[in-house]
Design a protein around this motif. Structure first.
Motif, PDB file in Angstrom:
ATOM      1  N   ASP A  13      55.907  51.068 -25.810  1.00  0.00           N
ATOM      2  CA  ASP A  13      55.572  52.253 -25.035  1.00  0.00           C
ATOM      3  C   ASP A  13      54.059  52.278 -24.822  1.00  0.00           C
ATOM      4  O   ASP A  13      53.300  52.575 -25.750  1.00  0.00           O
ATOM      5  CB  ASP A  13      56.023  53.513 -25.771  1.00  0.00           C
ATOM      6  N   PRO A  14      53.577  51.944 -23.604  1.00  0.00           N
ATOM      7  CA  PRO A  14      52.131  51.883 -23.368  1.00  0.00           C
ATOM      8  C   PRO A  14      51.446  53.241 -23.480  1.00  0.00           C
ATOM      9  O   PRO A  14      50.238  53.308 -23.612  1.00  0.00           O
ATOM     10  CB  PRO A  14      52.006  51.303 -21.959  1.00  0.00           C
ATOM     11  N   THR A  15      52.208  54.321 -23.436  1.00  0.00           N
ATOM     12  CA  THR A  15      51.573  55.634 -23.598  1.00  0.00           C
ATOM     13  C   THR A  15      51.203  55.879 -25.055  1.00  0.00           C
ATOM     14  O   THR A  15      50.293  56.646 -25.333  1.00  0.00           O
ATOM     15  CB  THR A  15      52.504  56.760 -23.104  1.00  0.00           C
ATOM     16  N   VAL A  16      51.910  55.245 -25.975  1.00  0.00           N
ATOM     17  CA  VAL A  16      51.594  55.390 -27.401  1.00  0.00           C
ATOM     18  C   VAL A  16      50.441  54.460 -27.775  1.00  0.00           C
ATOM     19  O   VAL A  16      49.496  54.854 -28.431  1.00  0.00           O
ATOM     20  CB  VAL A  16      52.831  55.079 -28.270  1.00  0.00           C
ATOM     21  N   ASN A  17      50.526  53.220 -27.354  1.00  0.00           N
ATOM     22  CA  ASN A  17      49.491  52.235 -27.647  1.00  0.00           C
ATOM     23  C   ASN A  17      49.395  51.278 -26.467  1.00  0.00           C
ATOM     24  O   ASN A  17      50.190  50.354 -26.349  1.00  0.00           O
ATOM     25  CB  ASN A  17      49.822  51.467 -28.933  1.00  0.00           C
ATOM     26  N   PRO A  18      48.395  51.490 -25.599  1.00  0.00           N
ATOM     27  CA  PRO A  18      48.285  50.632 -24.407  1.00  0.00           C
ATOM     28  C   PRO A  18      48.099  49.150 -24.735  1.00  0.00           C
ATOM     29  O   PRO A  18      48.422  48.296 -23.927  1.00  0.00           O
ATOM     30  CB  PRO A  18      47.063  51.176 -23.666  1.00  0.00           C
ATOM     31  N   GLN A  19      47.612  48.829 -25.953  1.00  0.00           N
ATOM     32  CA  GLN A  19      47.408  47.427 -26.342  1.00  0.00           C
ATOM     33  C   GLN A  19      48.736  46.673 -26.399  1.00  0.00           C
ATOM     34  O   GLN A  19      48.791  45.477 -26.165  1.00  0.00           O
ATOM     35  CB  GLN A  19      46.729  47.332 -27.708  1.00  0.00           C
ATOM     36  N   LYS A  20      49.819  47.392 -26.704  1.00  0.00           N
ATOM     37  CA  LYS A  20      51.125  46.751 -26.852  1.00  0.00           C
ATOM     38  C   LYS A  20      51.715  46.292 -25.514  1.00  0.00           C
ATOM     39  O   LYS A  20      52.644  45.518 -25.491  1.00  0.00           O
ATOM     40  CB  LYS A  20      52.116  47.704 -27.533  1.00  0.00           C
ATOM     41  N   ALA A  21      51.165  46.783 -24.414  1.00  0.00           N
ATOM     42  CA  ALA A  21      51.688  46.418 -23.101  1.00  0.00           C
ATOM     43  C   ALA A  21      51.117  45.103 -22.587  1.00  0.00           C
ATOM     44  O   ALA A  21      51.587  44.575 -21.586  1.00  0.00           O
ATOM     45  CB  ALA A  21      51.399  47.541 -22.101  1.00  0.00           C
ATOM     46  N   LEU A  25      48.101  35.539 -21.446  1.00  0.00           N
ATOM     47  CA  LEU A  25      46.763  35.183 -21.913  1.00  0.00           C
ATOM     48  C   LEU A  25      45.957  36.399 -22.336  1.00  0.00           C
ATOM     49  O   LEU A  25      45.143  36.320 -23.260  1.00  0.00           O
ATOM     50  CB  LEU A  25      46.019  34.398 -20.828  1.00  0.00           C
ATOM     51  N   SER A  26      46.171  37.534 -21.662  1.00  0.00           N
ATOM     52  CA  SER A  26      45.464  38.751 -22.041  1.00  0.00           C
ATOM     53  C   SER A  26      45.809  39.144 -23.478  1.00  0.00           C
ATOM     54  O   SER A  26      44.930  39.530 -24.252  1.00  0.00           O
ATOM     55  CB  SER A  26      45.820  39.895 -21.083  1.00  0.00           C
ATOM     56  N   ARG A  27      47.065  39.041 -23.824  1.00  0.00           N
ATOM     57  CA  ARG A  27      47.491  39.367 -25.196  1.00  0.00           C
ATOM     58  C   ARG A  27      46.850  38.406 -26.193  1.00  0.00           C
ATOM     59  O   ARG A  27      46.351  38.813 -27.243  1.00  0.00           O
ATOM     60  CB  ARG A  27      49.006  39.317 -25.287  1.00  0.00           C
ATOM     61  N   ILE A  28      46.870  37.122 -25.881  1.00  0.00           N
ATOM     62  CA  ILE A  28      46.285  36.115 -26.773  1.00  0.00           C
ATOM     63  C   ILE A  28      44.786  36.358 -26.924  1.00  0.00           C
ATOM     64  O   ILE A  28      44.245  36.312 -28.038  1.00  0.00           O
ATOM     65  CB  ILE A  28      46.572  34.692 -26.246  1.00  0.00           C
ATOM     66  N   TRP A  29      44.111  36.615 -25.810  1.00  0.00           N
ATOM     67  CA  TRP A  29      42.666  36.862 -25.826  1.00  0.00           C
ATOM     68  C   TRP A  29      42.327  38.056 -26.722  1.00  0.00           C
ATOM     69  O   TRP A  29      41.437  37.985 -27.563  1.00  0.00           O
ATOM     70  CB  TRP A  29      42.153  37.079 -24.408  1.00  0.00           C
ATOM     71  N   HIS A  30      43.040  39.157 -26.529  1.00  0.00           N
ATOM     72  CA  HIS A  30      42.767  40.354 -27.317  1.00  0.00           C
ATOM     73  C   HIS A  30      43.156  40.160 -28.786  1.00  0.00           C
ATOM     74  O   HIS A  30      42.454  40.635 -29.679  1.00  0.00           O
ATOM     75  CB  HIS A  30      43.466  41.576 -26.708  1.00  0.00           C
ATOM     76  N   ALA A  31      44.241  39.463 -29.044  1.00  0.00           N
ATOM     77  CA  ALA A  31      44.646  39.185 -30.426  1.00  0.00           C
ATOM     78  C   ALA A  31      43.577  38.360 -31.137  1.00  0.00           C
ATOM     79  O   ALA A  31      43.266  38.608 -32.313  1.00  0.00           O
ATOM     80  CB  ALA A  31      45.988  38.471 -30.458  1.00  0.00           C
ATOM     81  N   ALA A  32      43.006  37.387 -30.434  1.00  0.00           N
ATOM     82  CA  ALA A  32      41.934  36.579 -31.018  1.00  0.00           C
ATOM     83  C   ALA A  32      40.730  37.458 -31.350  1.00  0.00           C
ATOM     84  O   ALA A  32      40.099  37.299 -32.407  1.00  0.00           O
ATOM     85  CB  ALA A  32      41.532  35.454 -30.070  1.00  0.00           C
TER      86      ALA A  32
END
Length: 140
Positions: A13-21, A25-32
């Protein structure tokens, strides 16, 4: 039949935590980035700094001391395991400290178990290294 709620759905649910959406590569970049932030936070802890300093010496030595890739993996892996477990222990301690400063037997138990995990990792590492040193130099 009702539709599943977001709590049951596989979609975040991006309204709860936008990071989860984030995906791809964006996910990998932010996870790093989060991982690097975690390492920086760990570096602020004296125990992690001591263990990381030992790792700076022991990891290259593992390539010299190990006579096969398995031995190198065991030597290096035992050192990395200490660092991983120390970071997890620090995470537990930080979460407990966030809850509150008052003494609580469950908080103490969680912190003690985290500390015990670090102790066991250190004993494992020392045992692996002692066995490798004995194998290499002890009966020569």
């Amino acid at each position: 039949m009702s539709t599943p709620s977001n709590a049951q759905s596989a979609e975040p649910d991006p309204t709860v935590n936008p990071q989860k959406a984030r995906t791809g590569l964006s996910r990998i970049w932010h996870a790093a980035g989060y991982s690097i932030a975690g390492l920086r936070a760990g570096w602020s802890e004296p125990a992690f700094r001591q263990e990381a300093s030992a790792a700076i010496v022991l990891l290259p030595l593992s390539f010299w001391l190990g006579e096969s890739w398995v031995e190198v993996a065991l030597l290096a892996g035992s050192v990395i395991a200490v660092l991983v477990i120390e970071l997890l222990n620090t995470g537990i301690e930080t979460a407990i400290d966030r809850i509150g400063p008052e003494w609580n037997h469950l908080s103490k138990r969680a912190k003690d178990m985290g500390s015990a995990a670090v102790l066991l990792a250190l004993l494992l590492c020392a045992g692996v290294w002692a066995a490798a040193l004995w194998q290499r130099f002890g009966h020569g």
